[in-house]
Design an enzyme around this catalytic site. Structure first.
Site, short mmCIF file in Angstrom:
data_model
loop_
_atom_site.label_atom_id
_atom_site.label_comp_id
_atom_site.label_asym_id
_atom_site.label_seq_id
_atom_site.Cartn_x
_atom_site.Cartn_y
_atom_site.Cartn_z
N HIS A 224 -3.28 2.08 16.63
CA HIS A 224 -2.50 3.20 16.10
C HIS A 224 -3.38 4.09 15.23
CE1 HIS A 224 -2.23 -0.06 13.16
NE2 HIS A 224 -1.98 0.83 12.22
N HIS B 4 -7.07 2.25 14.84
CA HIS B 4 -7.42 0.89 14.42
C HIS B 4 -6.25 -0.04 14.72
CE1 HIS B 4 -4.87 2.28 11.13
NE2 HIS B 4 -4.73 1.01 10.75
N LYS C 282 0.85 -1.19 0.00
CA LYS C 282 0.00 0.00 0.00
C LYS C 282 0.88 1.24 0.00
CE LYS C 282 -3.77 2.22 2.61
NZ LYS C 282 -4.44 2.31 3.93
N ASP D 1 -4.34 -3.42 12.77
CA ASP D 1 -4.26 -4.04 11.44
C ASP D 1 -4.78 -5.47 11.52
OD1 ASP D 1 -3.16 -1.72 10.48
OD2 ASP D 1 -1.10 -2.49 10.43
#
Length: 333
Positions: free
Chosen positions: A275, A219, A200, A221
């Site tokens: 994070h 959120h 990404k 991961d």
């Protein structure tokens, strides 16, 4: 050609932040970032040091995030990855839109933005470009841009992925042995040579009121772990002990985020890191994460050797595709 609403294009015409980007008070980075002088040190680990295995496991349990140096990924490979990413986002909007993500297909790959509203009706200050780089059966080169020159060539993506695969093996080995498992246990438990490497590029343009918004909301991961290359513009923050802390830029370091799948497999002994990302008033922040994920049909649950009468399973075993569906749609796990 698909139409893409772009934060990058929007940012060039704004003098003030539109209300849909203004976060509620409890989320605004200007008010919630720890600014004291006694912030704890986020681990920076020398992967060439004899104690690196123990330090990786300790950081994964204590922080869920750490930085690694002397990691074996050549600086030239990182620089080339960053070059083609910067040049892609410098292309005209209509050129980038040729690679727009098709949300109706349910696939994660392509160019897009964070202009979809979240549960609180807020938007995030970020554009992105996603695509798989491994295994070969899951790579669609039609998604990879023909410009800039070099994007589709091995040195910019496929060669970098080979370095990511070597680093992933080493990190899995360290994390496995610290749990009393065989060194190859995690690699195999997450799919072995069928592990998916998803690349990404995050693009956070300058923002007129950065203290009021976020590039990415808080959120964890859903990957096993994430390997991230940042540029030198401050932005990544980690939540620990009730505070948000800046992850300071360390030249030539890679940032490792422990994800949900490692927390599940370790039965909670390693922690997925919460994070978020802040943005800058004057400078563009970019980052290049690689998410290391199980194959979609692969089932992940607590490792059998870590489940005992005294430590029962804390998580349900699920196919990764089902876990992803539940998390994206905020359904019960």
């Amino acid at each position: 050609m698909a139409e893409v609403q772009s934060v990058q294009a929007l940012a060039s015409s704004l003098a003030a932040l539109p209300p849909e980007f203004v976060r509620s008070e409890h989320e605004r980075p200007g008010a919630t970032t720890f600014r004291g002088g006694d912030a704890p040190e986020i681990p920076v680990i020398d992967m060439a040091a004899p104690e690196s295995a123990a330090r990786v496991a300790e950081a994964a349990a204590e922080w869920g995030l750490f930085q690694v140096v002397n990691h074996g990924v050549p600086a030239a490979a990182v620089a080339e990855l960053q070059r083609v990413g910067r040049e892609f986002f410098a292309l005209p909007q209509e050129e980038k839109a040729r690679y727009a993500m098709d949300a109706s297909s349910g696939k994660m790959e392509g160019y897009g933005s964070k202009l979809q509203k979240d549960l609180e009706g807020k938007k995030a200050w970020a554009d992105f470009f996603f695509h798989n780089v491994a295994p070969p059966a899951m790579v669609n080169h039609d998604i990879w841009p023909s410009h800039p020159a070099g994007y589709r060539y091995a040195e910019a993506n496929e060669e970098y992925c080979k370095h990511m695969q070597r680093l992933a093996w080493k990190l899995f080995e360290h994390l496995s042995t610290a749990l009393g498992l065989d060194g190859g246990a995690m690699w195999e438990a997450f799919g072995g040579d069928e592990l998916v490497f998803l690349h990404k590029i995050n693009f956070y343009p300058p923002c007129p009121e950065p203290e009021l918004t976020l590039g990415v909301a808080p959120h964890t991961d859903m990957s096993t772990f994430t390997v991230l290359v940042p540029n030198d513009v401050q932005g990544l923050q980690v939540f620990k002990d009730g505070h948000w802390y800046d992850v300071k830029y360390v030249p030539d370091a890679l940032i490792i985020h422990i994800g949900d799948q490692i927390e599940i497999l370790s039965n909670g002994r390693y922690k997925a890191v919460l994070h978020r990302t802040t943005v800058d008033k004057d400078r563009t922040r970019m980052s290049w994460p690689v998410f290391v994920e199980p194959p979609p049909e692969h089932v992940v649950g607590p490792h059998p050797q870590l489940v005992t009468d005294g430590s029962p399973a804390k998580y349900k075993a699920k196919k990764f595709k089902d876990y992803r569906h539940c998390k994206i749609n905020k359904l019960p796990m």
